[in-house]
Write a protein that holds these residues in place. Structure first.
Motif, mmCIF file in Angstrom:
data_model
loop_
_atom_site.group_PDB
_atom_site.id
_atom_site.type_symbol
_atom_site.label_atom_id
_atom_site.label_comp_id
_atom_site.label_asym_id
_atom_site.label_seq_id
_atom_site.Cartn_x
_atom_site.Cartn_y
_atom_site.Cartn_z
ATOM 1 N N SER A 142 -12.226 -18.543 -12.188
ATOM 2 C CA SER A 142 -11.692 -18.212 -13.501
ATOM 3 C C SER A 142 -10.246 -17.749 -13.386
ATOM 4 C CB SER A 142 -12.532 -17.119 -14.148
ATOM 5 O OG SER A 142 -11.926 -16.649 -15.336
ATOM 6 N N SER A 143 -9.352 -18.412 -14.108
ATOM 7 C CA SER A 143 -7.944 -17.991 -14.139
ATOM 8 C C SER A 143 -7.780 -16.677 -14.895
ATOM 9 C CB SER A 143 -7.092 -19.092 -14.788
ATOM 10 O OG SER A 143 -7.545 -19.351 -16.112
ATOM 11 N N THR A 144 -8.629 -16.446 -15.866
ATOM 12 C CA THR A 144 -8.577 -15.182 -16.608
ATOM 13 C C THR A 144 -8.877 -14.018 -15.679
ATOM 14 O OG1 THR A 144 -9.309 -16.319 -18.617
ATOM 15 C CG2 THR A 144 -9.509 -13.922 -18.583
ATOM 16 N N LEU A 145 -9.871 -14.190 -14.830
ATOM 17 C CA LEU A 145 -10.204 -13.136 -13.880
ATOM 18 C C LEU A 145 -9.067 -12.912 -12.883
ATOM 19 C CD1 LEU A 145 -12.269 -11.164 -12.717
ATOM 20 C CD2 LEU A 145 -13.192 -13.040 -11.343
ATOM 21 N N SER A 146 -8.392 -13.991 -12.491
ATOM 22 C CA SER A 146 -7.264 -13.850 -11.581
ATOM 23 C C SER A 146 -6.163 -12.994 -12.204
ATOM 24 C CB SER A 146 -6.705 -15.233 -11.214
ATOM 25 O OG SER A 146 -5.590 -15.114 -10.362
ATOM 26 N N ASP A 147 -5.891 -13.195 -13.502
ATOM 27 C CA ASP A 147 -4.884 -12.395 -14.204
ATOM 28 C C ASP A 147 -5.302 -10.923 -14.261
ATOM 29 O OD1 ASP A 147 -3.443 -14.690 -14.598
ATOM 30 O OD2 ASP A 147 -4.190 -15.022 -16.649
ATOM 31 N N GLN A 148 -6.580 -10.667 -14.525
ATOM 32 C CA GLN A 148 -7.045 -9.282 -14.642
ATOM 33 C C GLN A 148 -6.983 -8.561 -13.292
ATOM 34 O OE1 GLN A 148 -10.921 -9.370 -16.427
ATOM 35 N NE2 GLN A 148 -10.145 -9.793 -18.488
ATOM 36 N N ARG A 149 -7.331 -9.234 -12.230
ATOM 37 C CA ARG A 149 -7.253 -8.600 -10.912
ATOM 38 C C ARG A 149 -5.789 -8.371 -10.506
ATOM 39 N NH1 ARG A 149 -12.208 -11.902 -8.280
ATOM 40 N NH2 ARG A 149 -13.825 -10.305 -8.524
ATOM 41 N N SER A 150 -4.913 -9.315 -10.876
ATOM 42 C CA SER A 150 -3.476 -9.133 -10.589
ATOM 43 C C SER A 150 -2.946 -7.927 -11.359
ATOM 44 C CB SER A 150 -2.700 -10.399 -10.989
ATOM 45 O OG SER A 150 -3.129 -11.502 -10.217
ATOM 46 N N GLU A 151 -3.417 -7.758 -12.577
ATOM 47 C CA GLU A 151 -3.010 -6.602 -13.370
ATOM 48 C C GLU A 151 -3.445 -5.308 -12.705
ATOM 49 O OE1 GLU A 151 -4.012 -4.639 -17.747
ATOM 50 O OE2 GLU A 151 -4.403 -6.768 -17.382
ATOM 51 N N LEU A 152 -4.645 -5.293 -12.145
ATOM 52 C CA LEU A 152 -5.124 -4.083 -11.458
ATOM 53 C C LEU A 152 -4.282 -3.790 -10.221
ATOM 54 C CD1 LEU A 152 -7.138 -1.799 -10.965
ATOM 55 C CD2 LEU A 152 -8.626 -3.466 -9.799
ATOM 56 N N LEU A 153 -3.976 -4.831 -9.451
ATOM 57 C CA LEU A 153 -3.165 -4.629 -8.243
ATOM 58 C C LEU A 153 -1.781 -4.082 -8.594
ATOM 59 C CD1 LEU A 153 -4.093 -7.840 -6.205
ATOM 60 C CD2 LEU A 153 -4.817 -5.483 -5.751
ATOM 61 N N ALA A 154 -1.157 -4.625 -9.650
ATOM 62 C CA ALA A 154 0.165 -4.140 -10.067
ATOM 63 C C ALA A 154 0.087 -2.694 -10.533
ATOM 64 C CB ALA A 154 0.717 -5.040 -11.175
ATOM 65 N N ALA A 155 -0.984 -2.361 -11.265
ATOM 66 C CA ALA A 155 -1.136 -0.991 -11.740
ATOM 67 C C ALA A 155 -1.339 -0.029 -10.571
ATOM 68 C CB ALA A 155 -2.314 -0.911 -12.702
ATOM 69 N N GLU A 160 1.017 4.239 -7.053
ATOM 70 C CA GLU A 160 1.476 4.773 -5.762
ATOM 71 C C GLU A 160 2.946 5.232 -5.852
ATOM 72 O OE1 GLU A 160 0.852 1.607 -3.041
ATOM 73 O OE2 GLU A 160 -1.357 1.782 -3.053
ATOM 74 N N LEU A 161 3.774 4.418 -6.537
ATOM 75 C CA LEU A 161 5.170 4.780 -6.703
ATOM 76 C C LEU A 161 5.323 6.029 -7.563
ATOM 77 C CD1 LEU A 161 8.181 4.201 -6.289
ATOM 78 C CD2 LEU A 161 8.072 2.648 -8.281
ATOM 79 N N ALA A 162 4.546 6.085 -8.647
ATOM 80 C CA ALA A 162 4.625 7.238 -9.539
ATOM 81 C C ALA A 162 4.157 8.501 -8.829
ATOM 82 C CB ALA A 162 3.789 6.994 -10.785
ATOM 83 N N GLN A 163 3.141 8.361 -7.970
ATOM 84 C CA GLN A 163 2.658 9.521 -7.223
ATOM 85 C C GLN A 163 3.730 10.046 -6.266
ATOM 86 O OE1 GLN A 163 -0.674 10.968 -7.491
ATOM 87 N NE2 GLN A 163 0.517 12.599 -6.498
ATOM 88 N N ALA A 164 4.420 9.125 -5.577
ATOM 89 C CA ALA A 164 5.479 9.537 -4.641
ATOM 90 C C ALA A 164 6.640 10.184 -5.384
ATOM 91 C CB ALA A 164 5.960 8.322 -3.858
ATOM 92 N N THR A 165 7.049 9.611 -6.531
ATOM 93 C CA THR A 165 8.138 10.181 -7.322
ATOM 94 C C THR A 165 7.763 11.568 -7.833
ATOM 95 O OG1 THR A 165 8.803 7.947 -8.003
ATOM 96 C CG2 THR A 165 9.607 9.815 -9.332
ATOM 97 N N HIS A 166 6.517 11.708 -8.278
ATOM 98 C CA HIS A 166 6.061 12.994 -8.778
ATOM 99 C C HIS A 166 6.112 14.050 -7.689
ATOM 100 C CE1 HIS A 166 2.815 15.991 -9.326
ATOM 101 N NE2 HIS A 166 3.296 16.039 -10.586
ATOM 102 N N ASP A 167 5.636 13.699 -6.495
ATOM 103 C CA ASP A 167 5.615 14.680 -5.399
ATOM 104 C C ASP A 167 7.050 15.106 -5.023
ATOM 105 O OD1 ASP A 167 2.891 14.430 -5.419
ATOM 106 O OD2 ASP A 167 2.806 13.059 -3.687
ATOM 107 N N ARG A 168 8.001 14.147 -5.016
ATOM 108 C CA ARG A 168 9.376 14.476 -4.651
ATOM 109 C C ARG A 168 10.020 15.382 -5.699
ATOM 110 N NH1 ARG A 168 11.226 9.826 -4.874
ATOM 111 N NH2 ARG A 168 12.406 9.959 -6.825
ATOM 112 N N GLU A 169 9.860 15.012 -6.961
ATOM 113 C CA GLU A 169 10.474 15.798 -8.029
ATOM 114 C C GLU A 169 9.874 17.203 -8.106
ATOM 115 O OE1 GLU A 169 13.022 15.183 -9.871
ATOM 116 O OE2 GLU A 169 13.331 13.184 -9.033
ATOM 117 N N LYS A 170 8.593 17.278 -7.754
ATOM 118 C CA LYS A 170 7.967 18.603 -7.779
ATOM 119 C C LYS A 170 8.583 19.504 -6.722
ATOM 120 C CE LYS A 170 3.491 20.934 -7.524
ATOM 121 N NZ LYS A 170 2.037 20.787 -7.336
ATOM 122 N N LYS A 171 8.823 18.976 -5.546
ATOM 123 C CA LYS A 171 9.421 19.767 -4.468
ATOM 124 C C LYS A 171 10.867 20.168 -4.818
ATOM 125 C CE LYS A 171 6.721 17.915 -0.632
ATOM 126 N NZ LYS A 171 6.772 17.168 0.664
#
Length: 408
Positions: A142-155, A160-171
């Motif tokens: 299913s191509s629809t399923l491929s899009d949904q899994r790609s969306e999860l991977l991007a999220a 991960e990036l938001a977590q790293a930025t949050h930790d740096r700004e907090k310090k």
């Protein structure tokens, strides 16, 4: 004294005449005796034939005096397997019988749809197969399923990036290096990234797809519960829509016995009433209770639907099987009752077979209330009578083969 010649001649003549007379008498007596003896034989023969005729008439009279009698030797009786019971008092619940049909338990039946459009790659499941919960039924690309899994991977990467930025700004904020506003912005971005990941996962869960797979477009259609595949509408290479009914799965360990109830019988069919379900195709029966009675009458039939939920561990109650559903009322005591299997129909009469010294004798009876296993007898039979119960149908068959005249 001297006898003269003339006198001698006279004596001889008298003796000869006497001898002749004696011989004639003996001849006549012998002829009459033979005739009398012959008459005696004739009378004896007539008497013998009369006795034989009387005996034949007596046997024929005995036969007419015992209609419906089946003579069995002890060996023949043992081979028939007929068991004898004693008629007597019993508890019988009055009831009414309805024709019905075994159907799928719709609470345990599912129409399986893929929920994602795609092309069928494999179909390991077959119709009639018993499957377990979570077992793979088909694999779809299913191509629809491929899009949904790609969306999860991007999220997940953004999280991960938001977590790293949050930790740096907090310090930096805690070290009085950066402003609090930068820390608050990083924290908000982290929360949004978490929500995006959660949303992407829920989309995959909603269609029953795993969050990770060897191929992004691989969709495994799985069984929602334990059951049997009763319908299959999918094949290899076929393109299927998201709402296509590709399988029908039913848990046949529980089935419904459905029947219709006319308006006049609705008062006798209530929720929780005890019932007995009997098959018309095989010698099977099951006990249950009324689990549903329709509140509305059909516009055309003016009847209501009712059903009984039956456990079906051996799978004997197959959907589509015609049955008889007997709904029982209150239990009452009756003075004379027999087992239901003892009742037979012969020439339009309801009969039982009573035990006799040399076999069984047919007896016409009037049945009353019945509950499926016991039948009340309101006429033709008294308490204490010994009757044929199990395998009484064998006696009915013997009655037909012997050509015995049945009394009406």
């Amino acid at each position: 004294m001297a006898i003269s010649k003339k006198q001698k001649t006279t004596i001889v003549a008298i003796l000869v005449a006497g001898a002749l007379a004696t011989g004639a008498a003996l001849f006549l007596k012998t002829g009459k005796g033979g005739s009398a003896h012959g008459d005696d034989h004739a009378h004896a023969g007539e008497h013998s034939h009369a006795e034989e005729h009387d005996d034949a008439g007596h046997h024929e009279e005995e036969k007419r005096a015992s209609p419906g009698k089946i003579v069995l030797t002890p060996e023949q009786r043992a081979k028939t397997g007929v068991t004898v019971q004693v008629a007597g008092p019993a508890q019988v619940s009055s009831g009414v019988a309805f024709p019905g049909e075994i159907r799928f338990n719709e609470d345990r039946t599912a129409h399986v749809v893929p929920r994602l459009a795609g092309v069928v790659e494999s179909v390991p499941a077959n119709i009639g197969q018993q499957v377990g919960k979570g077992q793979v039924l088909a694999v779809i690309a299913s191509s629809t399923l491929s899009d949904q899994r790609s969306e999860l991977l991007a999220a997940q990467r953004r999280l991960e990036l938001a977590q790293a930025t949050h930790d740096r700004e907090k310090k930096l904020w805690e070290g009085r290096i950066s402003a609090e506003q930068d820390y608050l912005a990083a924290r908000a971005a982290l929360q949004e990234a978490r929500i995006a990941v959660q949303n992407a996962r829920q989309k995959l869960t909603a269609v029953g797809a795993a969050t990770s797979a060897t191929a992004l477009n691989r969709y495994e259609l799985r069984a929602p519960f334990d059951g049997m595949i009763v319908e299959k509408h999918i094949s290899l290479g076929e393109a299927v829509a998201a709402d296509t009914n590709v399988f029908t799965l039913s848990d046949l360990s529980s089935v419904w016995a459905e029947f219709v109830v006319s308006a006049k019988d609705l008062q006798r069919v209530r929720l929780g009433e005890k019932v007995e379900v009997r098959s018309t195709a095989f010698d099977g029966k099951a006990q249950g209770t009324v689990s549903y009675v329709g509140s509305l009458l059909g516009e055309q039939t003016r009847t209501a639907k009712a059903r009984v939920t039956l456990t079906n561990p051996q799978g004997a109650w197959r959907p589509g099987l015609f049955v008889t559903v007997s709904v029982f009322g209150a239990t009452v005591d009756v003075p004379v009752a027999v087992q239901a299997e003892a009742i037979q129909e012969v020439d339009g009469q309801t009969v039982v077979f009573l035990e006799a010294p040399d076999g069984f004798v047919m007896r016409a009876v009037r049945p009353g209330r019945a509950n499926g296993s016991v039948v009340e007898i309101v006429g033709g039979l008294e308490a204490g009578a010994r009757y044929a119960a199990a395998n009484s149908f064998v006696l009915k068959a013997e009655l037909g083969k012997s050509g015995v005249e049945h009394s009406h």
